[in-house]
Scaffold this motif. Sequence first.
Motif, short mmCIF file in Angstrom:
data_model
loop_
_atom_site.label_atom_id
_atom_site.label_comp_id
_atom_site.label_asym_id
_atom_site.label_seq_id
_atom_site.Cartn_x
_atom_site.Cartn_y
_atom_site.Cartn_z
N ARG A 187 -29.31 -19.25 43.50
CA ARG A 187 -28.20 -18.54 42.67
C ARG A 187 -26.78 -18.97 43.45
O ARG A 187 -26.81 -19.14 44.89
CB ARG A 187 -28.15 -17.07 42.90
CG ARG A 187 -27.02 -16.16 42.27
CD ARG A 187 -27.10 -14.77 41.92
NE ARG A 187 -25.95 -14.58 41.66
CZ ARG A 187 -25.57 -14.40 40.20
NH1 ARG A 187 -26.41 -14.95 39.35
NH2 ARG A 187 -24.52 -13.61 39.79
N ASN A 236 -22.96 -18.14 44.22
CA ASN A 236 -22.04 -17.12 44.05
C ASN A 236 -20.70 -17.41 43.46
O ASN A 236 -20.06 -16.46 43.14
CB ASN A 236 -21.57 -16.72 45.46
CG ASN A 236 -22.67 -16.25 46.32
OD1 ASN A 236 -23.71 -15.44 45.61
ND2 ASN A 236 -22.85 -16.57 47.65
N SER A 237 -20.60 -18.84 43.06
CA SER A 237 -19.27 -19.31 42.16
C SER A 237 -19.39 -19.03 40.62
O SER A 237 -18.48 -19.21 40.06
CB SER A 237 -19.07 -20.72 42.51
OG SER A 237 -18.73 -20.98 43.95
N GLU A 289 -20.26 -16.65 37.62
CA GLU A 289 -20.40 -15.13 36.94
C GLU A 289 -20.70 -15.13 35.42
O GLU A 289 -20.25 -15.88 34.76
CB GLU A 289 -18.91 -14.71 37.24
CG GLU A 289 -18.54 -13.30 36.58
CD GLU A 289 -17.32 -12.88 37.03
OE1 GLU A 289 -16.65 -11.98 36.38
OE2 GLU A 289 -16.49 -13.69 37.64
N LYS A 290 -21.60 -14.20 35.05
CA LYS A 290 -21.74 -14.02 33.75
C LYS A 290 -20.82 -13.05 33.16
O LYS A 290 -20.51 -12.02 33.73
CB LYS A 290 -23.40 -13.23 33.76
CG LYS A 290 -23.78 -13.05 32.08
CD LYS A 290 -25.11 -12.44 32.23
CE LYS A 290 -25.42 -11.87 30.55
NZ LYS A 290 -26.68 -11.36 30.69
N ASN A 331 -14.52 -8.25 31.26
CA ASN A 331 -13.43 -9.51 31.52
C ASN A 331 -13.68 -10.51 30.54
O ASN A 331 -13.35 -11.63 31.04
CB ASN A 331 -14.06 -9.97 33.02
CG ASN A 331 -15.27 -10.46 32.88
OD1 ASN A 331 -16.21 -10.33 31.93
ND2 ASN A 331 -15.85 -10.76 34.20
N PHE A 364 -21.19 -18.03 30.88
CA PHE A 364 -21.17 -18.06 32.47
C PHE A 364 -19.91 -18.86 32.65
O PHE A 364 -19.85 -20.14 32.14
CB PHE A 364 -22.33 -18.78 32.84
CG PHE A 364 -23.73 -18.25 32.58
CD1 PHE A 364 -23.97 -16.92 33.26
CD2 PHE A 364 -24.45 -18.28 31.29
CE1 PHE A 364 -25.25 -16.29 33.04
CE2 PHE A 364 -25.49 -17.68 30.81
CZ PHE A 364 -26.01 -16.47 31.75
N ARG A 383 -15.97 -20.07 39.08
CA ARG A 383 -14.63 -19.54 39.49
C ARG A 383 -14.48 -20.43 40.90
O ARG A 383 -15.36 -20.71 41.85
CB ARG A 383 -14.52 -18.23 39.96
CG ARG A 383 -14.53 -17.28 38.60
CD ARG A 383 -14.23 -15.94 39.00
NE ARG A 383 -14.42 -15.11 37.68
CZ ARG A 383 -13.49 -14.80 36.99
NH1 ARG A 383 -12.26 -15.37 37.07
NH2 ARG A 383 -13.67 -14.05 35.56
N LYS A 438 -10.46 -17.52 42.65
CA LYS A 438 -11.21 -16.89 41.54
C LYS A 438 -10.62 -17.17 40.13
O LYS A 438 -10.74 -16.67 39.18
CB LYS A 438 -10.95 -15.28 41.81
CG LYS A 438 -11.48 -14.64 42.89
CD LYS A 438 -12.94 -14.97 43.05
CE LYS A 438 -13.57 -14.37 44.26
NZ LYS A 438 -15.11 -14.60 44.64
N GLU A 450 -27.75 -22.16 36.78
CA GLU A 450 -27.32 -20.83 36.73
C GLU A 450 -27.80 -20.32 35.26
O GLU A 450 -28.18 -19.28 35.13
CB GLU A 450 -26.14 -20.57 36.97
CG GLU A 450 -25.94 -18.95 37.36
CD GLU A 450 -26.61 -18.34 38.65
OE1 GLU A 450 -26.77 -17.29 38.69
OE2 GLU A 450 -27.10 -19.21 39.47
N GLU A 510 -30.60 -17.28 34.50
CA GLU A 510 -30.42 -16.00 33.81
C GLU A 510 -31.01 -15.87 32.62
O GLU A 510 -31.62 -14.74 32.15
CB GLU A 510 -28.87 -15.98 33.58
CG GLU A 510 -27.99 -15.76 34.90
CD GLU A 510 -28.19 -14.61 35.70
OE1 GLU A 510 -28.46 -13.35 34.74
OE2 GLU A 510 -27.96 -14.09 36.77
#
Length: 286
Positions: free
Chosen positions: A148, A150-151, A153-154, A159, A193, A196, A200, A238, A242
């Motif tokens: 996985r 960390n950069s 995001e789903k 958001n 997905f 970032r 961010k 990623e 998912e």
Amino acid sequence: MIKNICDVNEILDYTWKSSKDDVDAIYPRIETIVNLKSYIEKYIDDKNKKVIACYDKGVLSGICLYYWITDEKYAQTKVFLITGNYSKIADEFISYIRTEFPSYEFLITCVPFNHKTANQYLKNNNFKCVDSSIVTRICNLKPPKAPRSNSVEKLTKDNFEEYARFHDKFAIPFEMYYTFEKIKKEINIFRIFVFRDADKEIQGSIFIKANKKESEIYGLFINDKYENKGIESILIDEMLNELYNEFGSVKEVIFFIDENSTFELNSALASGFKIQAKYKCYKCIL
């Protein structure tokens, strides 16, 4: 002569035989005649879809499956298969659809790269090529392998609005159907997905229409300064992780990749996608 088809058996054998030829091959590549019958029946039964055939001197010489969205003045073929005089049959199909939907935006999709007659006809008749893609797919999605990131995001409804500007910066110039507002209307079936950076800020995204039977990636966007730096692979891996976590072994994952996007294609192949076919899409105003 154009005929509205109400009985799938009238065209089933013709469609099955003709669609197996590499030049005339339709998309999706349907593997059995039983599945093809079911596919065509869905177009016969749906009030916003239609199946028409063209007979030339009494001989079945072409079929067309298409759908339309009245509110958007939009129509699109899913099958445009001609085995007779191409120009004559295509003229009849397009004239028929134009009579039904004057001034609609009209797309003829999945024209094989190597069908020289079809491509030349469309260019000669004021159709614009808006997409030239390599079709890749994964069958029977396997458990995740990649760790996985960390950069990545789903996105959620909380958001989602933040993503709008980034998405349309790519979707609108590319003349994609799925602008942010159209995705928003179907948010329950899309998974998005984003990648970032350290601040961010969104620098990349991938979005897929997801379900257990067939999932399709509709876009992979990367900001210029981040292209070809491995973000494409991170987003693809990623997303696949998912997808498996949510649906298990999805029967088929499809990804249309622009023929000029070499790095994107290599990233997809490295993630397990295989090349299936190459198609073009053409657009005009009826």
